[in-house]
Structure formats: structure tokens, C-alpha cells
Design an enzyme around this catalytic site. Structure first.
Site, PDB file in Angstrom:
ATOM      1  N   GLU A 150      53.809  -0.575  64.210  1.00  0.00           N
ATOM      2  CA  GLU A 150      54.440  -1.851  63.898  1.00  0.00           C
ATOM      3  C   GLU A 150      53.385  -2.941  64.073  1.00  0.00           C
ATOM      4  OE1 GLU A 150      57.951  -4.818  65.515  1.00  0.00           O
ATOM      5  OE2 GLU A 150      56.407  -3.970  66.784  1.00  0.00           O
TER       6      GLU A 150
ATOM      7  N   TRP B  63      67.038   7.857 104.409  1.00  0.00           N
ATOM      8  CA  TRP B  63      66.275   6.695 103.956  1.00  0.00           C
ATOM      9  C   TRP B  63      65.406   6.097 105.070  1.00  0.00           C
ATOM     10  CZ3 TRP B  63      65.932   6.115  98.877  1.00  0.00           C
ATOM     11  CH2 TRP B  63      66.931   6.712  98.091  1.00  0.00           C
TER      12      TRP B  63
ATOM     13  N   ASP C   5      55.497   0.381  69.197  1.00  0.00           N
ATOM     14  CA  ASP C   5      55.993  -0.988  69.156  1.00  0.00           C
ATOM     15  C   ASP C   5      54.902  -1.973  69.569  1.00  0.00           C
ATOM     16  OD1 ASP C   5      58.339  -2.957  69.156  1.00  0.00           O
ATOM     17  OD2 ASP C   5      57.515  -3.232  71.166  1.00  0.00           O
TER      18      ASP C   5
END
Length: 667
Positions: free
Chosen positions: A386, A87, A332
């Protein structure tokens, strides 16, 4: 050959006289779509080929080496960090900048391995920070720190699909479902458990399509999957990409098609987990200023005018078709996309609401492009919009401004039912009821439903709970004589049959509601002490012979078996009798007569209505004992027409709060 895109005449949008004043707007929309395709493709490739950004961006193992690319125009430097570098930022993992804000890093085959974790460390003039790549295909959360990171997903034996894709049904009978809450246990369900435990139930039910919610990775479980962070990653909360592929493949093996919720209307604000500030600015993928924030949803709004955003979203559509073999999408929040005001506080009372200054024409262009890409890649794919506003042309492929969805949700139907549930039965206006059930534009297909997940979210109630209320807790056993439960059981069957039978072109149900799943949906959160008790489905209720739930489940199966067998969705229902005094509604559809007596007390003996001459058989009776009814009619009863007062009629017995379906036999 592809599936025929629309019923009736696709030119109806052009011929609609009410749209004549707006013809120039519709023509401008069509021209904008054409010009945008030319701008994106340069006329050199197809739009579907353009929508392959997922094959270029993100992490890939190609020609024996790793390559990762990211679009981050504001960044001044990017370094790959992860397990392989402890890291730490190291020079050998620093990206080089290409043209147009694209960054690239190439690595040897032995640097990365399947399962390793990684992040981008991005630098920009005002700061620096870790980010998850925009096109990442696998994101996991550390169980200890709760932090999210990208994960190398490169299994030695990738999943191989085995089942053929089922043909597109003439009418989708959709089972809306959520993998995580599909289990009865107090836990988050998995793709594997859904495949093993839930798919067989759906296969027995008569539905032909599964609509899966919350597939795209979302950091907050309680968002129901609508605050997406990583658009190309299936949620690791439920399992691995291979397990999701296995679920889709198993569904296909049952003959079930799979569509998923596609959330391109907004994105989560999270910066470390999502794409909110992928390069240090919020305007890479989203609008600047107030236009870039959705105040009601606490999320960010895409800038659909940018080629890079279109590349990202269109590629996202194609990715799920290619990678996971899904059969389509429910888009959606389409209302929120199409209007600058997101539909908030708007009634949409006239055509001017659809063509004024508050329309996001870039969003409408994107929706039209998305439909083109999806149907180019998979002509048999299904797209469902929708939209609560009623935008004309949304589910039309007409050249006169059609946006191209295959279906739209008939959202007014559920609103109508839940308003009626609060009124005494005798006050129901059957003329309005029938008008709402059948109110569909002729140039568009629609899908009707009594209730979806929206009605059961915490603060709401399912239909059965709205009808029976507290009696659900102690009066659903077989021996109960509760009037509230009796009414709820009867109306639960009737409203579903009326909705499915009068629906334009398809029907939808949310999982568990077919058997009257009680109470509400509430995901674990601080306000409920992180409880999972309401984020599950209690299938045992429907399996218990001493409870009444199985009657509703069995009626739902019989109703869907009739719909699948009759295939009457290619015709429009025709009203035969609307009798508000007696509360009788009768309509015919392709040789089937649907007879309803909504009166709470008055049963009708020898109720006569006009029919063509012939013999009629009973094919469904909501009052049958196997559906929890009183069995007041003979099973399988036949009726014969007679000539009376200048017309052919039949007479039927219509007990109060019952429905009867008759089929005219061939002569």
C-alpha cells in the site's frame, strides 16, 4: 517451481530512461540489501532460516519442559509472574541473563498449564513494571479489569490443517474483510461466525482471495487493527488461535486464498500492552527522539537499522506463513515507512522525490528483505504494497533496485473516482479517466479498486452513498423511481466494471460494497456512545428481494465470473474509442470489447467502431433486468462485423449510463 514473480520484463526498471540519473542510488540500495543479508546471516544460513526468531524467543514447551526467552538489553532483572505464582515475584521464576541482552527462564513441565495467564516483571535502572513478552502468541483481556495479559497456549489437541492450499491465481480478485464487523448483529463477530456465515457468501461471489484486516492483536478495537501491540498474537477479541486456523483451513477448502494485513510501519505506544518500552527504554525496537514518533498516527516508528528489529519483523513474516498457513500479506503504510516525512503533505511530482535525502533507506532494505523471506518460505505467497507515492521498483524484482512486492495498490484509481462522483456526469473527462485506469509501470503488477475500507471510515461515504446520498434511506426499494438512485445504481455497476476490466493485474473490493452497503464505518467509541450500529455489515439488504441491493450483488458476481473465465489480465487493455462529446469509452482486452456510455441522457443507436472481422456475442450487459436495468437490448445478442469506409466495424446500441461487454468468437 515458484509462481513467476513479475509480468513483462523484470529488467524494465534498469532500462527506464527516467531512472538513469538515479542509477547509482538504485545500485546502492541493491548493495545495501546484499550487505545486510551477509551481516544478518554471516553467510552460514539462509535469510529464511535467520527469520525464525519466533522459534527461539517467547514461551515454548520443548523436550518435556518450558523455556521462555526475551530480548531486553536495558533490563537489570526479569521475573515471570502469573496465576502460578499468585502474581507475586518469586526467586524461582527469575530469568538469567545470557549474551547480547537476551534473558532466559526454564521451568518444569508441571509449572505452567494451558490457559494460565502470565506477565514479565521487568526491572531497569530507572524503574520497573509489568510487560507482555514481545514474541507472545496469545494475549487476552480480563473482562472485569480490562487489563491485558499473556496466556499460555498449549492445547492438548492442536488444530490439524486438512485442506490443501489453493494454487496462486493468475489474477487476485480480493475481498477485503474484517472479522469483527462482518456480522449483522450488534456485536463483535468471531472467527467461527465468519467461517460459518461469511465464507460461504464469499465463495459464491467469485472472489478468489480474502484479505483479512485486524488479525494482529490490538488493544483498541476502533483502530481498525492498525495500532498493533502484539505482533505474533492473533486477536483474541475474535476467538482463539485454533479458531483462526480453522477459518484459514475452511477458506482453503472453498478454494479461497487468505492474505492478512501486515502492519510493520509502526506500533502502538501502549507500554503495558505492547513493546513500546519493553526494557524500560523506548529505543529497543524504535528510533529515539522525534524520529521515533509518528505525529499523524500517534504511534512509534521502528528502527529498521537494528539487527534485532529486523530479526523480530522478518520472523513475524515467516511466523504467519508457518503457523497459520496464510498465503501472503498486504503491507500497510508502506509510504510512511519509506520516507522520513512519512509522505505527509507531499505531492510526489517527480523522480527526485524518490531518491533524495528524505528516504529511509533502512526501511526500504527491510521491505526488500521481507519479500525475500516470504518468497523463500512460500514461493507462491503474495505480497501487496500500500503505497500512495509511486516509488519506482516497489513491485519489481529487478536487480536494479527492485524491492520485490508482487503487487502494488493502484491508489490513484479510487481517488479519481471519488473526485468524479462530485462532478456532473457530462463534465467527466474520459481521456483522463482511461489514463488513470491504465496508468501502471510496465515492470510492476498492480491491483485496482473503486473503494476499500478507507473511503467508508467515519467522516467519509461509500461510493453508493456518495452517488445517491439521502435517497439511500427511502428509495432503494424495487418500486422507486428516484433519479438519484437510478444514477447511483447505473454508475455503481459501470465504474466497477471499468475498474476491474482495465485493472493492471487484479481487483479488490471491501466487504459489502459489492452490493452497495450504505452509510459509513464507525467503531464503538465514546463519541458515538460505544455503538456497534456502524461496525457491522447488513447482509439482509442484499438478501431482500424487494430491495435493489441484490441487483448490484448479482452484477458483481457476473462481472467476476467473466474475469475468472476470461483470464484477460495477462494482456494490457487497448483503447478503441474515447469520445468525450458522447461520453463513450471503448477498449479491448484479449478478445473482449468493453463499451461504456457514461452520458447521463444521450443514448446512442447504431454506434459504430472498428473491430477485427468476425462475430461478437454479448457476455455482459449492465442494463439487463436481472441487474436492475431496463433491458433495452436483446439478451445474448450477436453482432457481425461489416466493411465500411475502409474498415471493419460493428454497430451497437448504447443506452445512456450503461455498459456492454462483447466477446469475439473464434473463427
Amino acid at each position: 517451481m515458484g509462481f513467476p514473480r513479475l509480468s513483462n520484463d523484470p529488467e524494465d526498471l534498469c532500462r527506464d530512461p527516467y531512472l538513469a540519473p538515479w542509477r547509482s542510488v538504485l545500485e546502492r540500495r541493491s548493495a545495501k540489501v546484499t550487505e545486510t543479508i551477509r551481516r544478518l546471516t554471516g553467510g552460514r544460513v539462509s535469510l529464511a532460516d535467520f527469520a525464525a526468531g519466533h522459534e527461539y524467543f517467547g514461551l515454548h514447551f520443548r523436550d518435556g519442559a518450558w523455556v521462555i526467552r526475551e530480548w531486553a538489553p536495558h533490563a537489570t532483572g526479569i521475573t515471570l509472574i502469573g496465576d502460578f505464582s499468585d502474581w507475586q515475584r518469586r526467586p524461582e521464576f527469575r530469568f538469567r541473563r545470557l549474551e547480547h541482552g537476551v534473558w532466559e527462564l526454564r521451568l518444569g513441565a508441571d509449572v505452567l498449564r494451558h490457559g494460565m495467564h502470565y506477565l514479565l516483571y521487568v526491572e531497569w535502572p530507572e524503574g520497573e513494571g509489568t510487560r507482555i513478552p514481545a514474541y507472545v502468541r496469545r494475549v487476552v483481556q480480563d473482562p472485569g479489569t480490562k487489563l491485558f495479559s499473556a496466556q499460555v497456549w498449549h492445547p492438548e489437541e492442536p488444530y490439524c490443517f486438512r485442506s490443501p492450499i489453493p494454487p496462486r491465481p493468475a489474477a487476485p480478485l480480493i475481498y477485503e474483510s474484517h472479522v469483527g464487523m462482518a456480522q449483522e448483529e450488534l456485536k463483535v463477530g468471531t472467527y467461527r461466525e465468519y467461517r460459518e456465515k461469511i465464507l460461504p457468501r464469499i465463495a459464491r461471489s467469485g472472489y478468489n482471495t480474502i484479505q483479512l484486516m485486524a488479525v494482529m492483536e490490538h488493544p483498541y478495537y476502533g483502530s481498525f487493527g492498525y495500532h498493533v501491540a502484539n505482533f505474533f498474537a492473533v486477536s483474541s477479541r475474535f476467538g482463539t488461535p485454533e479458531e483462526f486456523k480453522e477459518l484459514v483451513d475452511a477458506a482453503h477448502g472453498y478454494g479461497l486464498r487468505v492474505i492478512i494485513d501486515l502492519v510493520h510501519s509502526h506500533a502502538v505506544k501502549n507500554e503495558a500492552e505492547g513493546i513500546a518500552r519493553i526494557d524500560g527504554t523506548r529505543c529497543a525496537y524504535f528510533h529515539e527522539g522525534a524520529r521515533g514518533e509518528h505525529s499523524a498516527w500517534d504511534s512509534l516508528c521502528f528502527d529498521y537499522s537494528k539487527p534485532e528489529v529486523l530479526h523480530f519483523l522478518l520472523s513475524n513474516c515467516r511466523f504467519y506463513l508457518d503457523e497459520y498457513r496464510v498465503d501472503g500479506f498486504r503491507f500497510d503504510g508502506v509510504t510512511s515507512m519509506m520516507y522520513l516525512h512519512h509522505g505527509l503533505g507531499r505531492a510526489f511530482t517527480g523522480y527526485a522525490d524518490y531518491f533524495g535525502d528524505e528516504i529511509d533507506e533502512d526501511a526500504i532494505t527491510y521491505l526488500a528483505l521481507a519479500n525475500r523471506v516470504i518468497h523463500e518460505v512460500r514461493p507462491d505467497a503474495v505480497t501487496v504494497a500500500e503505497d500512495v507515492s509511486g516509488m519506482p521498483g516497489l513491485a519489481s524484482s529487478s536487480p536494479c533496485g527492485g524491492i520485490g512486492f508482487d503487487y502494488r495498490m493502484a491508489m490513484g484509481v479510487t481517488d479519481m473516482w471519488f473526485r468524479l462522483f462530485d462532478l456532473p456526469d457530462q463534465d467527466w473527462d474520459l481521456f483522463h479517466l482511461y489514463w488513470e485506469l491504465t496508468n501502471h509501470r510496465r515492470d510492476e503488477r498492480s491491483i485496482s479498486y473503486v473503494e476499500c475500507h478507507d473511503q467508508a471510515i467515519v467522516g467519509g461515504k461509500t461510493a453508493i452513498f456518495r452517488l445517491a446520498d439521502a435517497a439511500m434511506y427511502d428509495a432503494m426499494h424495487i418500486g422507486s423511481n428516484s433519479p438519484a438512485v437510478g444514477r447511483a445504481m447505473a454508475l455503481h455497476k459501470m465504474v466497477r466494471l471499468a475498474t476491474a476490466a482495465a485493472a493492471g493485474h487484479g481487483y479488490l473490493n471491501f466487504m459489502g460494497n459489492e452490493f452497495g452497503h450504505p452509510e459509513w464505518i464507525d467503531f464503538p467509541r465514546e463519541g458515538n456512545q460505544w455503538s456497534l450500529s456502524h461496525a457491522r455489515r447488513q447482509w439482509s439488504l442484499a438478501d431482500a428481494p424487494n430491495l435493489r441491493f441484490h441487483f448490484l450483488r448479482d452484477f458483481d458476481r457476473a462481472m467476476l465470473a467473466l474475469a475468472g473465465r476470461a483470464e484477460f489480465y495477462h494482456t494490457r487493455p487497448q483503447a478503441v474509442r474515447i469520445d468525450n462529446e458522447s461520453k463513450v469509452l471503448i477498449f479491448e482486452r484479449d478478445g473482449y470489447w468493453f463499451c461504456f456510455n457514461f452520458h447521463p441522457e444521450r443514448s446512442l443507436v447504431d454506434y459504430a467502431f472498428e473491430v477485427p472481422p468476425g462475430e461478437f456475442e454479448t457476455v455482459l450487459d449492465s442494463d439487463a433486468p436481472e441487474f436492475g436495468g431496463f433491458g433495452l437490448r436483446q439478451p445474448g445478442q450477436h453482432y457481425y462485423s461489416r466493411y465500411e469506409n475502409g474498415a471493419e466495424v460493428i454497430s451497437v446500441y448504447l443506452p445512456c449510463r450503461t455498459a456492454l461487454v462483447l466477446h469475439r468468437l473464434p473463427r
